[in-house]
Design a protein around this motif. Structure first.
Motif, PDB file in Angstrom:
ATOM      1  N   UNK A  27       0.206 -13.518   1.717  1.00  0.00           N
ATOM      2  CA  UNK A  27      -1.069 -13.051   1.189  1.00  0.00           C
ATOM      3  C   UNK A  27      -1.184 -11.536   1.342  1.00  0.00           C
ATOM      4  N   UNK A  28      -0.800 -11.032   2.497  1.00  0.00           N
ATOM      5  CA  UNK A  28      -0.891  -9.594   2.763  1.00  0.00           C
ATOM      6  C   UNK A  28       0.074  -8.801   1.890  1.00  0.00           C
ATOM      7  N   UNK A  29       1.282  -9.318   1.722  1.00  0.00           N
ATOM      8  CA  UNK A  29       2.311  -8.580   0.982  1.00  0.00           C
ATOM      9  C   UNK A  29       2.125  -8.637  -0.525  1.00  0.00           C
ATOM     10  N   UNK A  30       1.555  -9.731  -1.026  1.00  0.00           N
ATOM     11  CA  UNK A  30       1.498  -9.942  -2.472  1.00  0.00           C
ATOM     12  C   UNK A  30       0.129  -9.848  -3.111  1.00  0.00           C
ATOM     13  N   UNK A  31      -0.928 -10.018  -2.331  1.00  0.00           N
ATOM     14  CA  UNK A  31      -2.270 -10.048  -2.922  1.00  0.00           C
ATOM     15  C   UNK A  31      -3.160  -8.940  -2.399  1.00  0.00           C
ATOM     16  N   UNK A  32      -3.349  -8.875  -1.092  1.00  0.00           N
ATOM     17  CA  UNK A  32      -4.373  -7.974  -0.566  1.00  0.00           C
ATOM     18  C   UNK A  32      -3.907  -6.537  -0.402  1.00  0.00           C
ATOM     19  N   UNK A  33      -2.603  -6.314  -0.302  1.00  0.00           N
ATOM     20  CA  UNK A  33      -2.127  -4.939  -0.164  1.00  0.00           C
ATOM     21  C   UNK A  33      -2.371  -4.173  -1.446  1.00  0.00           C
ATOM     22  N   UNK A  34      -2.902  -2.980  -1.337  1.00  0.00           N
ATOM     23  CA  UNK A  34      -3.293  -2.198  -2.504  1.00  0.00           C
ATOM     24  C   UNK A  34      -2.113  -1.976  -3.451  1.00  0.00           C
ATOM     25  N   UNK A  35      -2.407  -2.207  -4.750  1.00  0.00           N
ATOM     26  CA  UNK A  35      -1.418  -1.890  -5.778  1.00  0.00           C
ATOM     27  C   UNK A  35      -0.419  -2.975  -6.045  1.00  0.00           C
ATOM     28  N   UNK A  36      -0.588  -4.167  -5.447  1.00  0.00           N
ATOM     29  CA  UNK A  36       0.364  -5.229  -5.697  1.00  0.00           C
ATOM     30  C   UNK A  36      -0.218  -6.270  -6.617  1.00  0.00           C
ATOM     31  N   UNK A  37       0.629  -6.945  -7.333  1.00  0.00           N
ATOM     32  CA  UNK A  37       0.258  -8.029  -8.208  1.00  0.00           C
ATOM     33  C   UNK A  37       1.278  -9.149  -8.065  1.00  0.00           C
TER      34      UNK A  37
END
Length: 272
Positions: A261-271
């Protein structure tokens, strides 16, 4: 006429803490991008409504944003269980989850009643099940003409319905085709409706079997190409079967899910 917005703008304007939110789409046109934006914005205490809460709701539940689920079936289609959903129900992690379970027919009729401005819908069903003992949104009525006892299900009127579609025009009229499920009824039953689309076009061209939702029935439209991934949009993309397979081990472990979740969704600029 529906407003044309960016996805972050539309989600911020239309979805609020404590809302009842329906995100519909059957097999394809599942609004994953909108759900991910809800996670990024941290909109919480939601009552989530969906006939088939698959991976999209596993993610929202695992993120701790849901307090209640209204549904008729839950699973990772073609793979197995929803482990974040199960963890919430069985262990209260990351928070306890209240359930309101119905049959597919019951859910569809609840949306239809809501879209029709009726307080409830009547159908044959639920006999021989223990669902009537588990919900206060199901009762029985006696037909005034035949005396038959029938099931009555309370109307669904979400605060917000979110769907994905193939196209919208610049006036906010939306067209979707393929397997359309209950998207139309869910949108018309809601107080507010957000539609993400693959593209905005100058003119909608008639297609066999397509559904057109008029702009006056839609609150906002956001152009989000690929907004249904890992599901698909007929005519635009194909289902990412590998993702559904990969989701099973990711969702089984709390730490692995949280890292995903942190690496793919909530971290800014990721999709995703």
């Amino acid at each position: 006429m529906a407003d044309i917005r960016t996805l972050p703008e539309a989600v911020a304007e239309l979805i609020h803490d404590g809302d009842a939110v329906a995100m519909e789409g059957f097999t394809h046109l599942i609004p994953f991008a909108a759900a991910h934006e809800v996670i990024r914005q941290g909109i919480t205490d939601l009552t989530l409504i969906r006939m088939t809460p698959d991976v999209i709701y596993d993610q929202l539940i695992g993120a701790g944003l849901a307090r209640k689920l209204v549904f008729s079936w839950g699973g990772n289609p073609g793979v197995g269980s929803l482990h974040r959903f199960r963890d919430a129900v069985e262990n209260g992690w990351p928070r306890p989850l209240e359930l309101d379970e119905h049959s597919h027919a019951g859910m569809a009729n609840r949306y239809a009643a809501g879209a029709s401005g009726l307080p409830f819908a009547v159908l044959r069903g639920y006999r021989g099940t223990d669902i009537p003992r588990r919900t206060d949104t199901l009762a029985t009525v006696t037909c005034p003409f035949t005396g038959e006892e029938l099931a009555a299900v309370a109307a669904l009127n979400p605060d917000v319905t979110v769907i994905h579609a193939q196209q919208a025009d610049r006036e906010g009229n939306v067209q979707l085709w393929g397997l359309t499920g209950v998207q139309k009824e869910a949108a018309l039953a809601a107080r507010r409706a957000l539609v993400t689309v693959e593209e905005i076009v100058d003119e909608l061209r008639p297609r066999p079997g397509a559904i057109v939702l008029p702009g006056w029935a839609i609150t906002a439209v956001a152009e989000v190409p690929g907004g249904a991934h890992p599901s698909y949009a007929a005519g635009y993309s194909v289902r990412d079967n590998d993702f559904y397979q990969a989701w099973d081990p990711i969702s089984r472990d709390r730490e692995r899910f949280t890292a995903w979740l942190r690496e793919n969704i909530t971290r800014e600029g990721t999709q995703v």
